[in-house]
Write an enzyme that holds these catalytic residues in place. Structure first.
Site, PDB file in Angstrom:
ATOM      1  N   HIS A   1     -11.095   1.905  -2.466  1.00 58.74           N
ATOM      2  CA  HIS A   1     -11.240   0.943  -1.360  1.00 58.74           C
ATOM      3  C   HIS A   1      -9.868   0.487  -0.860  1.00 58.74           C
ATOM      4  O   HIS A   1      -9.672   0.293   0.345  1.00 58.74           O
ATOM      5  CB  HIS A   1     -12.046  -0.280  -1.820  1.00 58.74           C
ATOM      6  CG  HIS A   1     -13.474   0.025  -2.153  1.00 58.74           C
ATOM      7  ND1 HIS A   1     -13.948   0.007  -3.444  1.00 58.74           N
ATOM      8  CD2 HIS A   1     -14.526   0.357  -1.370  1.00 58.74           C
ATOM      9  CE1 HIS A   1     -15.235   0.305  -3.442  1.00 58.74           C
ATOM     10  NE2 HIS A   1     -15.608   0.521  -2.205  1.00 58.74           N
TER      11      HIS A   1
ATOM     12  N   GLY B   1     -18.542  -3.890  -2.038  1.00 54.12           N
ATOM     13  CA  GLY B   1     -17.814  -4.618  -3.076  1.00 54.12           C
ATOM     14  C   GLY B   1     -17.570  -3.770  -4.306  1.00 54.12           C
ATOM     15  O   GLY B   1     -17.594  -2.541  -4.246  1.00 54.12           O
TER      16      GLY B   1
END
Ligand code: PAF
Length: 280
Positions: free
Chosen positions: A34, A28
């Site tokens: 990402h 996360g």
């Protein structure tokens, strides 16, 4: 986007799925790096395939006294980022969902994990391999995407997949950088304004080493010593390690030959940052 939070539901999903699925495992605090992993996953999955992202701050890979408690967990923002990036499945289990209280089985890589990050963070790669193996079993992807920023992790996951016969392709994606060269990392947000400026020294030292190899320098002792000088010039910087290794076996090299890679870990203030570059 489908969101799953339990092992039972993710197993049922994986069993019922048809078509290609590509997994992007994360902890996360998603950033542009990402998003780039998700983009690579989509390319491999195809328009009709599934891109799955897992978000799990894995307690097993944080050594005692490290930043597990303060590790950022911006749940809503991460969910939004996944939606915007076109993710099909978000798996975000709770810690007590992933690990039984009396768990007693781990996955241990015993060679590549002994140096660099493994030496500085005992047990770290045992935690990484254990959780990645679990995610592979749960989501049964055709391929999984990892960033080259965590280069040692990528090499170890490849080794695990080879040695344990996971039928999963491992895709490495080049590091995404800020305009001034700093590698994107969820930990960059711990840096103060001056530390943020100092932190560019990691990529400067790496780029400089690459330039020197291009100009004919092959002595890794010399290259490491020059990088050490560059980094220690920054007041807030403290070197943990600088290594030049073979890009596949991670064995230290005396001569910077083809497939040589420089990896380093440096504390900027209290924040430990890592980065690496191919020297050839
Ligand atoms: O690179 C990471 O974010 C983590 O180490 C990973 C691969 C998601 C395992 O927890």
């Amino acid at each position: 986007m489908k969101i799953l939070e339990t092992i039972a539901n993710v197993h049922a999903h994986s069993r019922g799925r048809s078509g290609r699925s590509i997994l992007v495992p994360t902890m996360g605090a998603l950033h542009r790096g990402h998003v780039e992993l998700v983009r690579a996953a989509r390319e491999h999955a195809g328009a009709d395939g599934e891109v799955a992202v897992s978000i799990f701050v894995n307690p097993l890979q944080f050594e005692p006294g490290s930043d597990l408690e303060k590790y950022p967990r911006p749940e809503t923002r991460d969910e939004e980022a996944c939606r915007n990036a076109g993710v099909n499945l978000l798996f975000r289990p709770a810690a007590n969902e992933m690990y039984a209280v009396d768990r007693s089985v781990v996955v241990d890589e015993t060679t590549l994990s002994q140096t660099m990050e493994g030496a500085s963070r005992p047990g770290h790669f045992r935690g990484v391999c254990t959780v990645v193996a679990k995610l592979f079993n749960l989501l049964a992807p055709d391929a999984a995407v990892f960033g080259e920023k965590d280069y040692q992790q990528l090499a170890i996951v490849r080794r695990m997949v080879r040695d344990l016969d996971f039928p999963i392709e491992i895709i490495g994606v080049p590091t995404v950088r800020e305009a001034d060269g700093l590698a994107l990392s969820s930990r960059n947000q711990y840096l103060s304004a001056t530390e943020r400026t100092d932190a560019t020294v990691l990529s400067r030292a790496l780029r400089d080493a690459k330039e020197r190899v291009k100009a004919g320098e092959t002595s890794t002792t010399k290259l490491i010593s020059l990088a050490t000088k560059t980094i220690t010039r920054e007041q807030s910087a403290r070197i943990d390690y600088i290594s030049i290794v073979d890009g596949e076996t991670l064995e230290p090299l005396e001569v910077a030959r083809s497939n040589a890679r420089m990896l380093l870990a440096v504390f900027i203030g209290d924040t430990r940052l890592i980065d690496n570059i191919s020297l050839t």
